[in-house]
Write a protein that holds these residues in place. Structure first.
Motif, mmCIF file in Angstrom:
data_model
loop_
_atom_site.group_PDB
_atom_site.id
_atom_site.type_symbol
_atom_site.label_atom_id
_atom_site.label_comp_id
_atom_site.label_asym_id
_atom_site.label_seq_id
_atom_site.Cartn_x
_atom_site.Cartn_y
_atom_site.Cartn_z
ATOM 1 N N UNK A 58 0.829 -1.203 0.000
ATOM 2 C CA UNK A 58 0.000 0.000 0.000
ATOM 3 C C UNK A 58 0.866 1.257 0.000
ATOM 4 N N UNK A 59 1.964 1.218 0.764
ATOM 5 C CA UNK A 59 2.858 2.380 0.834
ATOM 6 C C UNK A 59 3.548 2.622 -0.503
ATOM 7 N N UNK A 60 3.965 1.554 -1.181
ATOM 8 C CA UNK A 60 4.604 1.696 -2.500
ATOM 9 C C UNK A 60 3.626 2.269 -3.524
ATOM 10 N N UNK A 112 3.134 6.060 -2.720
ATOM 11 C CA UNK A 112 4.270 6.880 -3.183
ATOM 12 C C UNK A 112 4.273 7.007 -4.699
ATOM 13 N N UNK A 113 3.998 5.907 -5.388
ATOM 14 C CA UNK A 113 3.996 5.916 -6.857
ATOM 15 C C UNK A 113 2.925 6.871 -7.393
ATOM 16 N N UNK A 114 1.697 6.748 -6.877
ATOM 17 C CA UNK A 114 0.595 7.580 -7.377
ATOM 18 C C UNK A 114 0.799 9.044 -6.981
ATOM 19 N N UNK A 172 -5.734 7.534 -0.555
ATOM 20 C CA UNK A 172 -7.029 6.856 -0.564
ATOM 21 C C UNK A 172 -7.129 5.852 -1.717
ATOM 22 N N UNK A 173 -6.561 6.215 -2.861
ATOM 23 C CA UNK A 173 -6.574 5.295 -4.013
ATOM 24 C C UNK A 173 -5.789 4.026 -3.675
ATOM 25 N N UNK A 174 -4.592 4.200 -3.077
ATOM 26 C CA UNK A 174 -3.771 3.043 -2.697
ATOM 27 C C UNK A 174 -4.518 2.151 -1.705
ATOM 28 N N UNK A 175 -5.183 2.775 -0.739
ATOM 29 C CA UNK A 175 -5.939 2.019 0.269
ATOM 30 C C UNK A 175 -7.063 1.202 -0.385
ATOM 31 N N UNK A 176 -7.795 1.823 -1.310
ATOM 32 C CA UNK A 176 -8.894 1.138 -1.979
ATOM 33 C C UNK A 176 -8.406 0.003 -2.894
ATOM 34 N N UNK A 177 -7.245 0.209 -3.528
ATOM 35 C CA UNK A 177 -6.678 -0.858 -4.370
ATOM 36 C C UNK A 177 -6.386 -2.092 -3.513
ATOM 37 N N UNK A 178 -5.756 -1.876 -2.361
ATOM 38 C CA UNK A 178 -5.398 -2.996 -1.487
ATOM 39 C C UNK A 178 -6.652 -3.687 -0.939
ATOM 40 N N UNK A 179 -7.661 -2.902 -0.570
ATOM 41 C CA UNK A 179 -8.919 -3.479 -0.075
ATOM 42 C C UNK A 179 -9.574 -4.359 -1.150
ATOM 43 N N UNK A 180 -9.552 -3.868 -2.389
ATOM 44 C CA UNK A 180 -10.202 -4.598 -3.487
ATOM 45 C C UNK A 180 -9.441 -5.879 -3.828
ATOM 46 N N UNK A 181 -8.121 -5.798 -3.901
ATOM 47 C CA UNK A 181 -7.355 -6.985 -4.306
ATOM 48 C C UNK A 181 -7.316 -8.040 -3.200
#
Length: 311
Positions: free
Chosen positions: A145-147, A150-152, A163-172
């Motif tokens: 999530x941290x990577x 930082x990337x986004x 928030x986008x990183x958090x939602x990506x991790x929740x979805x995957x």
């Protein structure tokens, strides 16, 4: 699908390149050969052109487009970071001009199978060089999530990166994210509706960030530019077209450093570090497209051309 790409800032680039009939010129991002064709048209009997691209479709398209120039042209499938080696393999030590157009080609964007698009639901890919095994899918499903944050944040410059990183991790965590459509749905949920309604496509910045990360775009530019300047003959020019602030900042900074490389403290009366300028910046301000070009090609809107001349 036919490889079609409208070259951006074409006339301005060719003008600044100052093509000499007997010169040697390199396009490190050959694409469909738009800039290349105009350079080759201006070459005389002893002139030569080298085109480099990592995309097989670009190599094929440019090969057809530049066929009329036959022996004056060498086309090599490679990354422009390997320009020095590519030229040495061709027996070339120095050149009179270099062009880089750092935008994603219209072909890559419009060919849904390449996975760059956020307008269709296709497998996440985004590889500039399809010989590479790692894809956008791997980044989305394997980065922490941290990577991802930082990337986004750094490459997409998106204020909703966390928030986008958090939602990506929740979805995957529920199931792998395999397609552009799945990723867009996740991004939609991470950005407030009132923001989505006002700005451009909500996925644009995240897609940019993934593409830059996957293809090492900023790293390659940052690590290659000094070498390319060293490849220029005296009076030779390098013309670089960028499409976002991160690339433009790298070009501007490295040009400036090559024009004024002195690292002596300002208090020193004379330079003692011995670092000599390698040339001068020709474009104090970047060259941007005219209104007519933007009207004809919306993708040119964010483009900037910067030019450096070797001394």
């Amino acid at each position: 699908m036919e490889f079609i790409h409208q070259s951006v800032l074409l006339d301005e680039t060719i003008e600044y390149l100052n093509v000499k009939p007997d010169g040697i010129y390199v396009d490190g991002t050959l694409g469909g050969g738009g800039h290349a064709f105009e350079v080759c048209k201006r070459l005389g009997e002893h002139g030569h052109f080298v085109g480099i691209d990592q995309d097989a479709a670009a190599i094929e398209a440019a090969g057809k487009r530049l066929a009329p120039f036959k022996d004056k042209v060498d086309i090599v499938r490679s990354n422009y970071k390997d320009m020095k080696r590519v030229l040495q393999d061709l027996g070339i030590q120095k050149v009179d001009g270099i062009v880089l157009d750092l935008g994603v080609s219209s072909y890559q964007l419009d060919n849904a199978e390449r996975g760059f698009t956020y307008r269709e639901d296709v497998p996440l890919d985004m590889r500039m060089d399809q010989r590479q095994s790692k894809t956008a899918r791997d980044i989305i499903n394997e980065y922490s999530e941290m990577e991802l944050f930082h990337m986004i944040r750094d490459y997409g410059e998106d204020k909703f990166a966390k928030n986008i990183a958090k939602h990506i991790v929740m979805e995957r965590d529920k199931h792998p994210i395999e397609t552009t459509g799945q990723l867009i749905a996740v991004i939609d949920r991470a950005i407030p509706a009132k923001i989505r309604a006002k700005s451009g496509h909500p996925a644009k910045k995240t897609f940019q960030a993934i593409r830059i990360e996957l293809n090492h775009e900023l790293e390659v530019l940052n690590d290659s530019l000094d070498t390319m300047i060293d490849l220029l003959n005296e009076g030779g020019r390098i013309c670089i077209i960028t499409f976002h602030s991160l690339e433009d900042r790298i070009v501007k900074t490295i040009y400036k450093r090559n024009e004024n490389p002195c690292i002596c403290p300002p208090s020193f009366p004379v330079c003692t570090c011995g670092r000599k300028p390698k040339g001068k910046v020709i474009t104090r301000k970047p060259v941007v497209p005219q209104a007519e070009e933007i009207n004809n090609n919306k993708r040119s809107k964010s483009s900037k051309l910067r030019v450096f001349e070797r001394c």
